[in-house]
Design a protein around this motif. Structure first.
Motif, PDB file in Angstrom:
ATOM      1  N   LEU A 124       0.961  -1.510   0.128  1.00 19.82           N
ATOM      2  CA  LEU A 124      -0.389  -0.065   0.438  1.00 19.82           C
ATOM      3  C   LEU A 124       1.129   1.640  -0.079  1.00 19.82           C
ATOM      4  CD1 LEU A 124      -2.972  -0.801   2.457  1.00 19.82           C
ATOM      5  CD2 LEU A 124      -3.357  -0.908   0.239  1.00 19.82           C
ATOM      6  N   PHE A 125       2.138   1.348   0.608  1.00 19.76           N
ATOM      7  CA  PHE A 125       2.825   2.572   1.111  1.00 19.76           C
ATOM      8  C   PHE A 125       3.880   2.686  -0.624  1.00 19.76           C
ATOM      9  CE2 PHE A 125       6.254   5.258   2.498  1.00 19.76           C
ATOM     10  CZ  PHE A 125       5.839   5.839   3.055  1.00 19.76           C
ATOM     11  N   VAL A 126       3.870   1.069  -0.810  1.00 15.87           N
ATOM     12  CA  VAL A 126       5.476   2.062  -2.153  1.00 15.87           C
ATOM     13  C   VAL A 126       3.826   2.176  -3.252  1.00 15.87           C
ATOM     14  CG1 VAL A 126       6.373   1.041  -3.824  1.00 15.87           C
ATOM     15  CG2 VAL A 126       6.913   0.888  -1.017  1.00 15.87           C
ATOM     16  N   GLY A 127       2.799   1.260  -3.423  1.00 15.24           N
ATOM     17  CA  GLY A 127       2.086   1.755  -4.573  1.00 15.24           C
ATOM     18  C   GLY A 127       1.685   3.136  -4.209  1.00 15.24           C
ATOM     19  N   GLY A 128       1.348   3.497  -2.871  1.00 16.44           N
ATOM     20  CA  GLY A 128       0.577   5.141  -3.077  1.00 16.44           C
ATOM     21  C   GLY A 128       1.960   6.202  -3.261  1.00 16.44           C
ATOM     22  N   ILE A 129       3.374   5.748  -3.268  1.00 17.12           N
ATOM     23  CA  ILE A 129       3.878   6.481  -3.487  1.00 17.12           C
ATOM     24  C   ILE A 129       3.499   6.741  -5.068  1.00 17.12           C
ATOM     25  CG2 ILE A 129       6.469   7.300  -3.448  1.00 17.12           C
ATOM     26  CD1 ILE A 129       5.227   7.637  -0.656  1.00 17.12           C
ATOM     27  N   PHE A 130       4.009   5.663  -5.664  1.00 17.24           N
ATOM     28  CA  PHE A 130       4.241   4.981  -6.894  1.00 17.24           C
ATOM     29  C   PHE A 130       3.040   6.180  -8.147  1.00 17.24           C
ATOM     30  CE2 PHE A 130       3.128   3.191 -10.362  1.00 17.24           C
ATOM     31  CZ  PHE A 130       4.423   3.029 -11.674  1.00 17.24           C
ATOM     32  N   LEU A 131       1.542   5.691  -7.343  1.00 21.17           N
ATOM     33  CA  LEU A 131       0.563   6.534  -7.944  1.00 21.17           C
ATOM     34  C   LEU A 131       0.962   7.971  -7.275  1.00 21.17           C
ATOM     35  CD1 LEU A 131      -2.509   4.842  -6.521  1.00 21.17           C
ATOM     36  CD2 LEU A 131      -1.881   4.483  -8.629  1.00 21.17           C
ATOM     37  N   LEU A 132       1.372   8.766  -6.508  1.00 20.13           N
ATOM     38  CA  LEU A 132       1.455  10.157  -6.721  1.00 20.13           C
ATOM     39  C   LEU A 132       2.566  10.272  -7.464  1.00 20.13           C
ATOM     40  CD1 LEU A 132       2.134  10.519  -2.699  1.00 20.13           C
ATOM     41  CD2 LEU A 132       0.288  11.545  -4.012  1.00 20.13           C
ATOM     42  N   GLY A 133       3.322   9.704  -7.611  1.00 20.59           N
ATOM     43  CA  GLY A 133       4.802   9.790  -8.531  1.00 20.59           C
ATOM     44  C   GLY A 133       4.170  10.438 -10.400  1.00 20.59           C
ATOM     45  N   ILE A 134       3.749   9.350 -10.632  1.00 15.98           N
ATOM     46  CA  ILE A 134       3.389   9.334 -11.574  1.00 15.98           C
ATOM     47  C   ILE A 134       1.861  10.307 -12.165  1.00 15.98           C
ATOM     48  CG2 ILE A 134       3.945   6.733 -11.984  1.00 15.98           C
ATOM     49  CD1 ILE A 134       0.976   5.619 -12.184  1.00 15.98           C
ATOM     50  N   ALA A 135       1.016  10.391 -11.178  1.00 13.78           N
ATOM     51  CA  ALA A 135       0.475  11.274 -11.446  1.00 13.78           C
ATOM     52  C   ALA A 135       0.236  11.951 -12.199  1.00 13.78           C
ATOM     53  CB  ALA A 135      -1.189  11.954 -10.621  1.00 13.78           C
ATOM     54  N   PRO A 136       1.610  13.449 -12.120  1.00 12.01           N
ATOM     55  CA  PRO A 136       2.007  15.002 -13.113  1.00 12.01           C
ATOM     56  C   PRO A 136       1.934  13.961 -14.354  1.00 12.01           C
ATOM     57  CG  PRO A 136       2.746  14.144 -11.416  1.00 12.01           C
ATOM     58  CD  PRO A 136       2.224  13.473 -10.645  1.00 12.01           C
ATOM     59  N   GLY A 137       2.628  13.304 -14.576  1.00 10.44           N
ATOM     60  CA  GLY A 137       2.840  12.971 -15.884  1.00 10.44           C
ATOM     61  C   GLY A 137       1.898  12.112 -16.784  1.00 10.44           C
ATOM     62  N   LEU A 138       0.748  11.903 -16.070  1.00 12.90           N
ATOM     63  CA  LEU A 138      -0.356  11.657 -16.953  1.00 12.90           C
ATOM     64  C   LEU A 138      -1.667  12.475 -17.634  1.00 12.90           C
ATOM     65  CD1 LEU A 138      -2.001   9.047 -14.528  1.00 12.90           C
ATOM     66  CD2 LEU A 138      -0.712   8.033 -16.157  1.00 12.90           C
ATOM     67  N   PRO A 139      -2.005  12.149 -19.170  1.00 14.81           N
ATOM     68  CA  PRO A 139      -2.197  12.791 -20.036  1.00 14.81           C
ATOM     69  C   PRO A 139      -4.150  13.009 -19.204  1.00 14.81           C
ATOM     70  CG  PRO A 139      -2.457  10.959 -21.091  1.00 14.81           C
ATOM     71  CD  PRO A 139      -1.233  11.238 -19.925  1.00 14.81           C
ATOM     72  N   ALA A 140      -4.579  11.879 -19.053  1.00 10.71           N
ATOM     73  CA  ALA A 140      -5.791  11.921 -18.379  1.00 10.71           C
ATOM     74  C   ALA A 140      -5.781  11.777 -16.712  1.00 10.71           C
ATOM     75  CB  ALA A 140      -6.616  11.679 -19.203  1.00 10.71           C
ATOM     76  N   ALA A 141      -7.277  12.046 -16.163  1.00 10.54           N
ATOM     77  CA  ALA A 141      -7.689  11.490 -14.293  1.00 10.54           C
ATOM     78  C   ALA A 141      -5.562  12.166 -13.652  1.00 10.54           C
ATOM     79  CB  ALA A 141      -7.622   9.702 -14.712  1.00 10.54           C
ATOM     80  N   GLN A 142      -5.426  12.986 -13.605  1.00  4.85           N
ATOM     81  CA  GLN A 142      -4.974  13.460 -13.079  1.00  4.85           C
ATOM     82  C   GLN A 142      -4.832  13.011 -11.489  1.00  4.85           C
ATOM     83  OE1 GLN A 142      -2.734  16.474 -14.022  1.00  4.85           O
ATOM     84  NE2 GLN A 142      -1.372  16.011 -15.960  1.00  4.85           N
ATOM     85  N   GLY A 143      -5.792  13.784 -11.730  1.00  8.95           N
ATOM     86  CA  GLY A 143      -6.585  14.133 -10.054  1.00  8.95           C
ATOM     87  C   GLY A 143      -6.618  12.480  -9.560  1.00  8.95           C
ATOM     88  N   VAL A 144      -7.676  12.009  -9.810  1.00 12.04           N
ATOM     89  CA  VAL A 144      -8.112  10.444  -9.424  1.00 12.04           C
ATOM     90  C   VAL A 144      -6.598   9.718  -9.003  1.00 12.04           C
ATOM     91  CG1 VAL A 144      -9.492   8.623 -10.207  1.00 12.04           C
ATOM     92  CG2 VAL A 144     -10.551  11.214 -10.654  1.00 12.04           C
TER      93      VAL A 144
END
Length: 65
Positions: free
Chosen positions: A10-30
Protein backbone atom coordinates in the motif's frame (compact mmCIF):
# COMPACT_ATOMS: atom_id res chain seq x y z
CA UNK A 1 4.71 -10.75 8.40
CA UNK A 2 1.53 -10.48 6.31
CA UNK A 3 0.82 -7.10 7.92
CA UNK A 4 4.22 -5.81 6.84
CA UNK A 5 3.70 -7.01 3.27
CA UNK A 6 0.29 -5.32 3.10
CA UNK A 7 1.81 -2.12 4.49
CA UNK A 8 4.68 -2.11 1.99
CA UNK A 9 2.40 -2.78 -0.98
CA UNK A 10 0.00 0.00 0.00
CA UNK A 11 2.71 2.49 0.95
CA UNK A 12 5.01 1.97 -2.03
CA UNK A 13 2.04 1.69 -4.38
CA UNK A 14 0.67 4.97 -3.06
CA UNK A 15 4.02 6.70 -3.48
CA UNK A 16 4.20 5.30 -7.02
CA UNK A 17 0.72 6.66 -7.83
CA UNK A 18 1.65 10.05 -6.42
CA UNK A 19 4.75 10.07 -8.60
CA UNK A 20 3.13 9.15 -11.90
CA UNK A 21 0.03 11.36 -11.51
CA UNK A 22 1.57 14.59 -12.90
CA UNK A 23 2.75 12.83 -16.05
CA UNK A 24 -0.61 11.37 -17.04
CA UNK A 25 -2.53 13.08 -19.82
CA UNK A 26 -5.91 12.38 -18.22
CA UNK A 27 -7.25 11.51 -14.75
CA UNK A 28 -4.37 13.13 -12.88
CA UNK A 29 -6.60 14.07 -9.97
CA UNK A 30 -8.06 10.59 -9.62
CA UNK A 31 -4.65 8.90 -9.61
CA UNK A 32 -3.20 11.46 -7.20
CA UNK A 33 -6.17 11.04 -4.85
CA UNK A 34 -5.82 7.25 -5.05
CA UNK A 35 -2.16 7.62 -4.08
CA UNK A 36 -2.99 9.76 -1.07
CA UNK A 37 -5.67 7.28 0.01
CA UNK A 38 -3.30 4.32 -0.38
CA UNK A 39 -0.58 5.95 1.72
CA UNK A 40 -3.13 6.98 4.35
CA UNK A 41 -4.58 3.47 4.47
CA UNK A 42 -1.10 1.98 4.83
CA UNK A 43 -0.30 4.23 7.78
CA UNK A 44 -3.69 3.52 9.38
CA UNK A 45 -3.09 -0.22 8.89
CA UNK A 46 0.22 -0.03 10.78
CA UNK A 47 -1.16 2.13 13.59
CA UNK A 48 -4.03 -0.28 14.14
CA UNK A 49 -1.80 -3.33 14.59
CA UNK A 50 -1.30 -4.67 18.07
CA UNK A 51 2.13 -4.56 19.66
CA UNK A 52 3.08 -1.18 18.34
CA UNK A 53 5.63 1.09 19.96
CA UNK A 54 2.98 2.37 22.39
CA UNK A 55 2.67 -1.12 23.90
CA UNK A 56 -1.12 -0.91 24.00
CA UNK A 57 -3.02 -4.02 24.95
CA UNK A 58 -6.30 -2.75 23.53
CA UNK A 59 -5.74 -1.40 20.02
CA UNK A 60 -9.05 0.26 19.04
CA UNK A 61 -11.19 -2.13 21.05
CA UNK A 62 -9.55 -5.29 19.75
CA UNK A 63 -9.26 -7.37 22.87
CA UNK A 64 -6.16 -9.48 23.37
CA UNK A 65 -6.18 -12.33 25.77
Amino acid sequence: MVDFIVFIILFVGGIFLLGIAPGLPAAQGVVFTAGILAVSLALAWVMRQAGSATRRTDSWNRRQG
